[in-house]
Design an enzyme around this catalytic site. Structure first.
Site, mmCIF file in Angstrom:
data_model
loop_
_atom_site.group_PDB
_atom_site.id
_atom_site.type_symbol
_atom_site.label_atom_id
_atom_site.label_comp_id
_atom_site.label_asym_id
_atom_site.label_seq_id
_atom_site.Cartn_x
_atom_site.Cartn_y
_atom_site.Cartn_z
ATOM 1 N N LYS A 196 -10.819 -3.583 -3.167
ATOM 2 C CA LYS A 196 -11.722 -2.432 -3.256
ATOM 3 C C LYS A 196 -10.966 -1.196 -3.685
ATOM 4 O O LYS A 196 -11.494 -0.309 -4.333
ATOM 5 C CB LYS A 196 -12.321 -2.142 -1.879
ATOM 6 C CG LYS A 196 -13.430 -3.044 -1.492
ATOM 7 C CD LYS A 196 -14.055 -2.512 -0.220
ATOM 8 C CE LYS A 196 -13.868 -3.464 0.935
ATOM 9 N NZ LYS A 196 -12.798 -3.093 1.848
ATOM 10 N N LYS A 233 0.814 -1.222 0.000
ATOM 11 C CA LYS A 233 0.000 0.000 0.000
ATOM 12 C C LYS A 233 0.846 1.270 0.000
ATOM 13 O O LYS A 233 0.348 2.348 -0.308
ATOM 14 C CB LYS A 233 -1.003 -0.002 1.157
ATOM 15 C CG LYS A 233 -2.081 -1.056 0.962
ATOM 16 C CD LYS A 233 -3.361 -0.796 1.717
ATOM 17 C CE LYS A 233 -4.447 -1.749 1.210
ATOM 18 N NZ LYS A 233 -5.721 -1.646 1.874
ATOM 19 N N LYS A 269 -4.233 -9.525 -5.890
ATOM 20 C CA LYS A 269 -5.550 -9.890 -5.359
ATOM 21 C C LYS A 269 -6.591 -8.855 -5.764
ATOM 22 O O LYS A 269 -6.260 -7.691 -5.985
ATOM 23 C CB LYS A 269 -5.496 -10.057 -3.840
ATOM 24 C CG LYS A 269 -5.589 -8.783 -3.041
ATOM 25 C CD LYS A 269 -5.877 -9.090 -1.580
ATOM 26 C CE LYS A 269 -6.257 -7.819 -0.832
ATOM 27 N NZ LYS A 269 -7.628 -7.370 -1.095
HETATM 28 P P1 ATP Z 1 -8.792 -2.568 0.424
HETATM 29 O O1 ATP Z 1 -8.279 -2.644 -0.992
HETATM 30 O O2 ATP Z 1 -9.363 -1.223 0.779
HETATM 31 O O3 ATP Z 1 -7.796 -3.080 1.445
HETATM 32 P P2 ATP Z 1 -10.046 -5.138 0.391
HETATM 33 O O4 ATP Z 1 -10.753 -5.543 -0.844
HETATM 34 O O5 ATP Z 1 -8.688 -5.705 0.632
HETATM 35 O O6 ATP Z 1 -10.050 -3.553 0.453
HETATM 36 P P3 ATP Z 1 -10.735 -5.362 3.187
HETATM 37 O O7 ATP Z 1 -11.838 -4.519 3.760
HETATM 38 O O8 ATP Z 1 -9.326 -4.930 3.418
HETATM 39 O O9 ATP Z 1 -11.009 -5.505 1.613
HETATM 40 O O10 ATP Z 1 -10.906 -6.853 3.705
HETATM 41 C C1 ATP Z 1 -12.158 -7.410 4.115
HETATM 42 C C2 ATP Z 1 -12.066 -8.939 4.139
HETATM 43 O O11 ATP Z 1 -12.036 -9.429 2.786
HETATM 44 C C3 ATP Z 1 -10.818 -9.495 4.807
HETATM 45 O O12 ATP Z 1 -11.196 -10.642 5.542
HETATM 46 C C4 ATP Z 1 -9.918 -9.877 3.658
HETATM 47 O O13 ATP Z 1 -9.030 -10.924 4.001
HETATM 48 C C5 ATP Z 1 -10.940 -10.332 2.624
HETATM 49 N N1 ATP Z 1 -10.451 -10.156 1.247
HETATM 50 C C6 ATP Z 1 -10.061 -8.988 0.673
HETATM 51 N N2 ATP Z 1 -9.712 -9.169 -0.603
HETATM 52 C C7 ATP Z 1 -9.860 -10.502 -0.852
HETATM 53 C C8 ATP Z 1 -9.660 -11.324 -2.010
HETATM 54 N N3 ATP Z 1 -9.215 -10.802 -3.145
HETATM 55 N N4 ATP Z 1 -9.935 -12.651 -1.929
HETATM 56 C C9 ATP Z 1 -10.394 -13.185 -0.764
HETATM 57 N N5 ATP Z 1 -10.616 -12.467 0.366
HETATM 58 C C10 ATP Z 1 -10.350 -11.146 0.331
HETATM 59 MG MG MG Z 2 -7.515 -5.035 2.296
#
Ligand code: ATP
Ligand code: MG
Length: 334
Positions: free
Chosen positions: A198, A114, A195
């Protein structure tokens, strides 16, 4: 409260919830509601760690809570609340931060990813996992159901809990991560080595729970595929098609080898066309409930308020113990 082990799950209001969040985390949270005493937290303080628009944060918080409710989180059985509504999270974060070391925080993969390429790296991104540890330890959570990307942060949480217990006496439960093998790491549609996130600036990289059918069809049609047209699962050599197979398998509840048999000799475009319909059908009931909730946002806000009151009670009691163990504040008057 119920005698069941407590599970803590957090999600950031950083953007639209995508199918990676759903398949890797939320779907399992819903399925495990009877197994654990659950706390679901919309972690808005974490969402401040990267530049964001303040006027968007509250609507996003409500949107994420709506997505959780629409996916099947039941506020009667589980506590659903917003992190910043319970001030004890930040207080415990500071205390745990005095035990964390610069070296271990610097080694966190999420921090490295990040902060990569930014001229100005906020200290919040660096401190992110300490706040996460506070979220979990504050409620004596025994289990943390997460996607694979959060494994390292839960390891740090365990280390901090053990360090606190050794320094100040037995206080915190040392939690275990719960990472399901299937769906734990859904990859980006535009770069299968990253991965799905969001916060990825390219919205084509993810399918959001709210995406209408046409958008889902377009994103899947344009999703990156590997060379050679064979629909076969091989994460090393065919990461893109393997990711699409995982998504298909989880939404349709069909094992991957069965899908490989079905699509033998059929090529990517037929596979992708069917995959789009499977995802659309899988998201349809969630989208319908999201529309119902959008018609009366008061329901979501009242649910979050009620959840915060219940969480606060637990947090205040725990922090009284923590403050005492650390020698903070004044001695009692006798
Ligand atoms: P950001 O990019 O803002 O970090 P994010 O998509 O990583 O958003 P988070 O809110 O950080 O989402 O994570 C919420 C949950 O979703 C956590 O349990 C994380 O492990 C899971 N998660 C996030 N991205 C993935 C993915 N690509 N595949 C499976 N699980 C995921
Ligand atoms: Mg995340």
């Amino acid at each position: 409260m119920t005698g069941k082990p407590r599970a803590f799950s957090g999600i950031q209001p950083t953007g639209g919830i995508h199918i990676g969040n759903y398949l890797g985390a939320i779907r399992n949270w819903v399925l495990q509601q009877d197994q654990y005493d659950n706390m679901f937290c919309i972690v808005d303080l974490h969402a401040m760690t990267l530049p964001y628009d303040a006027s968007e944060l509250r609507p996003r918080t409500v949107e994420v809570a709506s997505a959780l409710l629409a996916a099947g989180i039941d506020p009667q059985r589980s506590i659903l609340f917003v992190q910043s509504d319970v001030r004890e999270h930040t207080e415990l974060c500071w205390i745990l931060g005095t035990l964390a070391t610069y070296g271990e925080l610097r080694r966190m993969t999420q921090f490295k990813e990040k902060s990569k390429g930014s001229e100005r790296v906020g200290a919040g991104v660096f401190f992110y996992p300490v706040l996460q540890a506070a979220d979990i330890l504050l409620y004596d959570a025994a289990v943390v159901p997460v996607g694979e990307d959060q494994k390292q942060h839960i390891e740090l949480t365990r280390d901090l809990a053990m360090r606190f217990n050794r320094t100040f006496g037995e206080t915190f439960v040392v939690p275990e991560p719960d990472i399901k093998p299937a769906g734990a790491r859904i990859m980006s549609l535009t770069d299968p080595l990253k991965k799905m996130s969001k916060s990825d600036p390219d919205p084509e990289s993810r399918i959001e729970l709210r995406d209408p059918p046409d958008v889902i069809r377009r994103k899947i049609r344009r999703a990156v595929t590997d060379s050679e047209a064979e629909v076969r699962f091989d994460e090393e050599r065919k990461p893109a098609i393997s990711n699409l197979l995982t998504i298909y398998s989880l939404f349709a509840d069909v094992p991957i080898p069965e899908l490989e048999r079905r699509y033998a000799g059929k090529g990517y475009s037929e596979f992708k066309r069917d995959l789009a319909e499977v995802v659309i059908a899988g998201l349809q009931p969630i989208q319908q409930r999201l529309d119902e909730l959008a018609a009366d946002p008061g329901i979501v806000i009242r649910t979050l308020r009620g959840g915060a009151a219940r969480a606060r009670e637990l947090a205040v009691a725990k922090m009284a113990v923590v403050r005492d163990r650390c020698g903070l504040g004044l001695p009692p008057l006798d």
